[in-house]
Design a protein around this motif. Structure first.
Motif, PDB file in Angstrom:
ATOM      1  N   ASP A 139       0.836  -1.198   0.000  1.00  0.00           N
ATOM      2  CA  ASP A 139       0.000   0.000   0.000  1.00  0.00           C
ATOM      3  C   ASP A 139       0.872   1.250   0.000  1.00  0.00           C
ATOM      4  N   GLY A 140       0.466   2.223  -0.773  1.00  0.00           N
ATOM      5  CA  GLY A 140       1.137   3.513  -0.784  1.00  0.00           C
ATOM      6  C   GLY A 140       2.284   3.643  -1.771  1.00  0.00           C
ATOM      7  N   PHE A 141       2.691   2.539  -2.396  1.00  0.00           N
ATOM      8  CA  PHE A 141       3.794   2.589  -3.365  1.00  0.00           C
ATOM      9  C   PHE A 141       3.342   3.306  -4.628  1.00  0.00           C
ATOM     10  N   ARG A 142       4.232   4.132  -5.214  1.00  0.00           N
ATOM     11  CA  ARG A 142       3.939   4.791  -6.477  1.00  0.00           C
ATOM     12  C   ARG A 142       5.009   4.550  -7.538  1.00  0.00           C
ATOM     13  N   HIS A 143       6.280   4.582  -7.159  1.00  0.00           N
ATOM     14  CA  HIS A 143       7.339   4.474  -8.171  1.00  0.00           C
ATOM     15  C   HIS A 143       8.656   4.116  -7.490  1.00  0.00           C
ATOM     16  N   ALA A 144       9.535   3.436  -8.243  1.00  0.00           N
ATOM     17  CA  ALA A 144      10.892   3.145  -7.770  1.00  0.00           C
ATOM     18  C   ALA A 144      11.840   3.206  -8.952  1.00  0.00           C
ATOM     19  N   GLU A 145      13.072   3.598  -8.669  1.00  0.00           N
ATOM     20  CA  GLU A 145      14.099   3.518  -9.705  1.00  0.00           C
ATOM     21  C   GLU A 145      15.473   3.339  -9.076  1.00  0.00           C
ATOM     22  N   LEU A 146      16.291   2.598  -9.786  1.00  0.00           N
ATOM     23  CA  LEU A 146      17.672   2.335  -9.387  1.00  0.00           C
ATOM     24  C   LEU A 146      18.580   2.961 -10.426  1.00  0.00           C
ATOM     25  N   ASP A 147      19.531   3.753  -9.959  1.00  0.00           N
ATOM     26  CA  ASP A 147      20.509   4.382 -10.845  1.00  0.00           C
ATOM     27  C   ASP A 147      21.902   3.934 -10.452  1.00  0.00           C
ATOM     28  N   ASP A 166       4.330   6.843   6.586  1.00  0.00           N
ATOM     29  CA  ASP A 166       3.941   5.606   7.266  1.00  0.00           C
ATOM     30  C   ASP A 166       3.938   4.430   6.292  1.00  0.00           C
ATOM     31  N   ALA A 167       3.411   4.646   5.090  1.00  0.00           N
ATOM     32  CA  ALA A 167       3.383   3.570   4.086  1.00  0.00           C
ATOM     33  C   ALA A 167       4.803   3.155   3.717  1.00  0.00           C
ATOM     34  N   ALA A 168       5.678   4.131   3.537  1.00  0.00           N
ATOM     35  CA  ALA A 168       7.072   3.830   3.189  1.00  0.00           C
ATOM     36  C   ALA A 168       7.752   3.034   4.297  1.00  0.00           C
ATOM     37  N   ARG A 169       7.576   3.483   5.517  1.00  0.00           N
ATOM     38  CA  ARG A 169       8.218   2.803   6.651  1.00  0.00           C
ATOM     39  C   ARG A 169       7.686   1.380   6.817  1.00  0.00           C
ATOM     40  N   ALA A 170       6.361   1.214   6.694  1.00  0.00           N
ATOM     41  CA  ALA A 170       5.764  -0.117   6.858  1.00  0.00           C
ATOM     42  C   ALA A 170       6.274  -1.072   5.783  1.00  0.00           C
ATOM     43  N   ALA A 171       6.291  -0.619   4.536  1.00  0.00           N
ATOM     44  CA  ALA A 171       6.746  -1.484   3.440  1.00  0.00           C
ATOM     45  C   ALA A 171       8.212  -1.846   3.604  1.00  0.00           C
ATOM     46  N   ARG A 172       9.027  -0.878   3.964  1.00  0.00           N
ATOM     47  CA  ARG A 172      10.459  -1.142   4.112  1.00  0.00           C
ATOM     48  C   ARG A 172      10.736  -2.036   5.318  1.00  0.00           C
ATOM     49  N   ALA A 173       9.869  -1.998   6.326  1.00  0.00           N
ATOM     50  CA  ALA A 173      10.025  -2.894   7.483  1.00  0.00           C
ATOM     51  C   ALA A 173       9.648  -4.327   7.114  1.00  0.00           C
ATOM     52  N   ASP A 180      22.622  -3.378   2.571  1.00  0.00           N
ATOM     53  CA  ASP A 180      22.577  -2.306   3.557  1.00  0.00           C
ATOM     54  C   ASP A 180      22.668  -0.982   2.815  1.00  0.00           C
ATOM     55  N   THR A 181      21.799  -0.039   3.203  1.00  0.00           N
ATOM     56  CA  THR A 181      21.783   1.254   2.529  1.00  0.00           C
ATOM     57  C   THR A 181      21.791   2.377   3.546  1.00  0.00           C
ATOM     58  N   ASP A 182      22.183   3.548   3.092  1.00  0.00           N
ATOM     59  CA  ASP A 182      21.946   4.776   3.827  1.00  0.00           C
ATOM     60  C   ASP A 182      20.636   5.301   3.267  1.00  0.00           C
ATOM     61  N   ALA A 183      19.594   5.388   4.094  1.00  0.00           N
ATOM     62  CA  ALA A 183      18.271   5.778   3.624  1.00  0.00           C
ATOM     63  C   ALA A 183      17.841   7.094   4.257  1.00  0.00           C
ATOM     64  N   ASP A 184      17.241   7.944   3.429  1.00  0.00           N
ATOM     65  CA  ASP A 184      16.713   9.223   3.895  1.00  0.00           C
ATOM     66  C   ASP A 184      15.319   9.426   3.328  1.00  0.00           C
ATOM     67  N   GLU A 185      14.383   9.831   4.200  1.00  0.00           N
ATOM     68  CA  GLU A 185      13.074  10.249   3.720  1.00  0.00           C
ATOM     69  C   GLU A 185      13.191  11.698   3.263  1.00  0.00           C
ATOM     70  N   ALA A 186      12.403  12.043   2.253  1.00  0.00           N
ATOM     71  CA  ALA A 186      12.453  13.393   1.704  1.00  0.00           C
ATOM     72  C   ALA A 186      11.083  13.822   1.239  1.00  0.00           C
ATOM     73  N   THR A 187      10.901  15.127   1.055  1.00  0.00           N
ATOM     74  CA  THR A 187       9.677  15.677   0.500  1.00  0.00           C
ATOM     75  C   THR A 187      10.009  16.495  -0.733  1.00  0.00           C
TER      76      THR A 187
END
Length: 192
Positions: A139-147, A166-173, A180-187
């Motif tokens: 739920d809440g997913f819209r798009h992903a890309e790997l560069d 919340d959707a991002a955190r739940a899915a990633r959990a 292992d990644t360095d992850a940052d939420e952004a707007t």
């Protein structure tokens, strides 16, 4: 997988956090100019939630040659000089290797993950493509890309777009990343 795009991933770090408004105004003016350039495809600029003095811009171009023409122009050089007064810039020219979902979906939250891998690029693309597919079912997913970075072999950026933090955190959990990644939420600051 869609056609390969040349992606320039720029990280801008404010020298003075009080000048965020000035930087955003200059950047938005620059973006308007960039949109009119030959080979420009799209971009999305985000501001990191936990580090509000840091912005990440994913600029997509038809080819490296199209971007190089723009990069060498007097207008671009003038804009760059203005930016360097306000920010430190880290550029990571990359090729887009995985895309899933609706790239046109401007959403409230973007998660930007960076990682390095010694695996061959095909193995990395396959693993992260599978990960993107698993996230797409949440739920809440819209798009992903790997560069994949061009100048730093084995360096990658994986970005996902979500309807809420919340959707991002739940899915990633629920779905472990392949590395292992360095992850940052952004707007979003801007998108086109």
């Amino acid at each position: 997988m869609a056609d390969t795009l040349f992606t320039v991933i720029n990280t801008f770090t404010l020298k003075d956090p009080a000048k965020a408004g000035e930087f955003e105004e200059r950047f938005l003016s620059h973006v308007e100019w960039m949109r009119a350039q030959e080979g420009f495809r799209s971009h999305q600029a985000v501001r990191l939630t936990e580090r509000p003095g840091v912005y990440v811009n994913l600029g997509r171009w038809r080819s490296p040659q199209d971007f190089q023409k723009v990069l060498g122009s007097e207008v671009f050089q003038a804009h760059a000089a203005e930016f360097h007064e306000l920010v430190e810039v880290s550029a990571a020219p990359s090729f887009n290797v995985v895309r899933a979902g609706d790239v046109a979906a401007v959403t409230p939250v973007v998660v930007v993950e960076t990682f390095e891998s010694t695996d061959d690029p095909e193995t990395v693309a396959k693993a992260w493509s599978s990960y993107a597919e698993e996230l797409a079912a949440r739920d809440g997913f819209r798009h992903a890309e790997l560069d994949a970075a061009i100048l730093t072999q084995g360096s990658y950026t994986f970005a996902t777009w979500w309807t809420s933090a919340d959707a991002a955190r739940a899915a990633r959990a629920e779905v472990p990343a392949p590395a292992d990644t360095d992850a940052d939420e952004a707007t979003h600051v801007t998108a086109a």
